[in-house]
Design a protein around this motif. Sequence first.
Motif, PDB file in Angstrom:
ATOM      1  N   VAL A   6     -25.321 -12.100 -14.941  1.00  0.00           N
ATOM      2  CA  VAL A   6     -25.116 -13.479 -15.368  1.00  0.00           C
ATOM      3  C   VAL A   6     -24.822 -14.301 -14.122  1.00  0.00           C
ATOM      4  O   VAL A   6     -23.831 -14.055 -13.429  1.00  0.00           O
ATOM      5  N   ALA A   8     -23.568 -17.305 -12.202  1.00  0.00           N
ATOM      6  CA  ALA A   8     -22.653 -18.440 -12.347  1.00  0.00           C
ATOM      7  C   ALA A   8     -22.746 -19.326 -11.116  1.00  0.00           C
ATOM      8  O   ALA A   8     -22.253 -18.971 -10.044  1.00  0.00           O
ATOM      9  N   LEU A  17     -21.334 -19.195 -19.938  1.00  0.00           N
ATOM     10  CA  LEU A  17     -21.031 -18.018 -19.135  1.00  0.00           C
ATOM     11  C   LEU A  17     -20.459 -16.893 -19.981  1.00  0.00           C
ATOM     12  O   LEU A  17     -20.842 -15.725 -19.864  1.00  0.00           O
ATOM     13  N   SER A  18     -19.531 -17.244 -20.863  1.00  0.00           N
ATOM     14  CA  SER A  18     -18.827 -16.200 -21.622  1.00  0.00           C
ATOM     15  C   SER A  18     -19.655 -15.618 -22.757  1.00  0.00           C
ATOM     16  O   SER A  18     -19.474 -14.442 -23.113  1.00  0.00           O
ATOM     17  N   VAL A  21     -21.708 -12.595 -21.605  1.00  0.00           N
ATOM     18  CA  VAL A  21     -20.781 -11.565 -21.142  1.00  0.00           C
ATOM     19  C   VAL A  21     -20.150 -10.867 -22.342  1.00  0.00           C
ATOM     20  O   VAL A  21     -20.079  -9.632 -22.417  1.00  0.00           O
ATOM     21  N   ARG A  39     -22.722  -7.869 -15.195  1.00  0.00           N
ATOM     22  CA  ARG A  39     -22.214  -8.283 -13.897  1.00  0.00           C
ATOM     23  C   ARG A  39     -22.303  -9.803 -13.760  1.00  0.00           C
ATOM     24  O   ARG A  39     -23.357 -10.384 -14.027  1.00  0.00           O
ATOM     25  N   VAL A  40     -21.218 -10.429 -13.363  1.00  0.00           N
ATOM     26  CA  VAL A  40     -21.219 -11.871 -13.092  1.00  0.00           C
ATOM     27  C   VAL A  40     -21.458 -12.071 -11.609  1.00  0.00           C
ATOM     28  O   VAL A  40     -20.719 -11.536 -10.770  1.00  0.00           O
ATOM     29  N   CYS A  41     -22.506 -12.811 -11.275  1.00  0.00           N
ATOM     30  CA  CYS A  41     -22.918 -12.999  -9.879  1.00  0.00           C
ATOM     31  C   CYS A  41     -22.811 -14.477  -9.502  1.00  0.00           C
ATOM     32  O   CYS A  41     -22.918 -15.363 -10.349  1.00  0.00           O
ATOM     33  N   SER A  42     -22.629 -14.727  -8.234  1.00  0.00           N
ATOM     34  CA  SER A  42     -22.618 -16.105  -7.754  1.00  0.00           C
ATOM     35  C   SER A  42     -22.907 -16.128  -6.264  1.00  0.00           C
ATOM     36  O   SER A  42     -22.992 -15.070  -5.610  1.00  0.00           O
ATOM     37  N   VAL A  54     -13.799 -19.601 -11.566  1.00  0.00           N
ATOM     38  CA  VAL A  54     -14.212 -18.254 -11.936  1.00  0.00           C
ATOM     39  C   VAL A  54     -14.399 -17.438 -10.667  1.00  0.00           C
ATOM     40  O   VAL A  54     -14.987 -17.921  -9.693  1.00  0.00           O
ATOM     41  N   ALA A  56     -16.296 -14.437  -9.174  1.00  0.00           N
ATOM     42  CA  ALA A  56     -17.474 -13.605  -9.442  1.00  0.00           C
ATOM     43  C   ALA A  56     -17.484 -12.413  -8.497  1.00  0.00           C
ATOM     44  O   ALA A  56     -17.512 -12.590  -7.274  1.00  0.00           O
TER      45      ALA A  56
END
Length: 316
Positions: A6, A8, A17-18, A21, A39-42, A54, A56
């Motif tokens: 995901v 961000a 975003l949520s 997830v 996985r949250v990526c940025s 947030v 990340a």
Amino acid sequence: MHTVAVLALDGVIPFDLSAPVDTFGRARLPDGREPYRVRVCSLREEVSAGAFTVRAPYRLEALAEADTIILPGVAEPPPELPPGVAEALRAAAANGTRIASICVGAFLFAATGLLDGLRATTHWVAAGHLAARYPEVTVDPNVLYVDNGQFLTSAGAAAALDMCLHMIRADFGSAVAAHAARMSVMPLEREGGQAQFIVHDLPPAPAGATLEPLLHWLEDHCDRDLTLEGIAAEAGMSTRTLNRRFRDQTGTTPLQWLHRARVRRAQYLLETTDHPVERIAAQTGFGSPTAFRERFRRVVGTSPHGYRKAFRETVS
């Protein structure tokens, strides 16, 4: 495990975003195993999410290892993506990675050029802006999501859940998707599309336009059995002149305008009364319940019963 990344970006919308997830994270196989790794990526460790920030844990490089990439919306979609983002997404697409956007994340998706020539959707409020900014994309504002196979787009807010559940079902079957839907307290499929949430404004006439009194009269008398000839007589002009002036001042025909006014009146009655459909059909001038149901579904995208179920206020 199927890896979902995901992305961000700065200004990410918290719900966008949520939602993926939580939905992918709650999915379980029949034996209890987790089918997804989320996985949250940025671009950097911390990004703004409006009222909070947030952290990340993954950077842009993680997109290359993902099976699915989710693009949440951002508060102000930029005309150009931050350096490296478009290139990473296009490289992932070339490797067969599934990519999906949520709400105005469609603007980020379209900025890569990957949606050119394809049908897509976004929040109905932003659909016109998306179509104007990216004319190579065919924007459909009436649906909850569009699945082009490798590329998907969803409408606003809860439509993200609809799309995520659709992807879970495609990946692991209906049983796994149904369990995820129950965990999210969502139906696996919702009746109708985004059209039922759109405020269908009547085509306006410029202030002071010669038709303005007639438009008010039509709204007040839309329950009557009106004909083109009758409307023309009320306006004191021929049907040919009436049609021409309607086109010039509202961009539509008298009867199309009248149908839209009747649908809006019906929406109000469905939301605020317990009147049966047959009575509402008579109150809004449709003549028969069948004609009412057909016109309502054509404009709103769902049945009168479905609309009332979703929107009706408690009537004391």
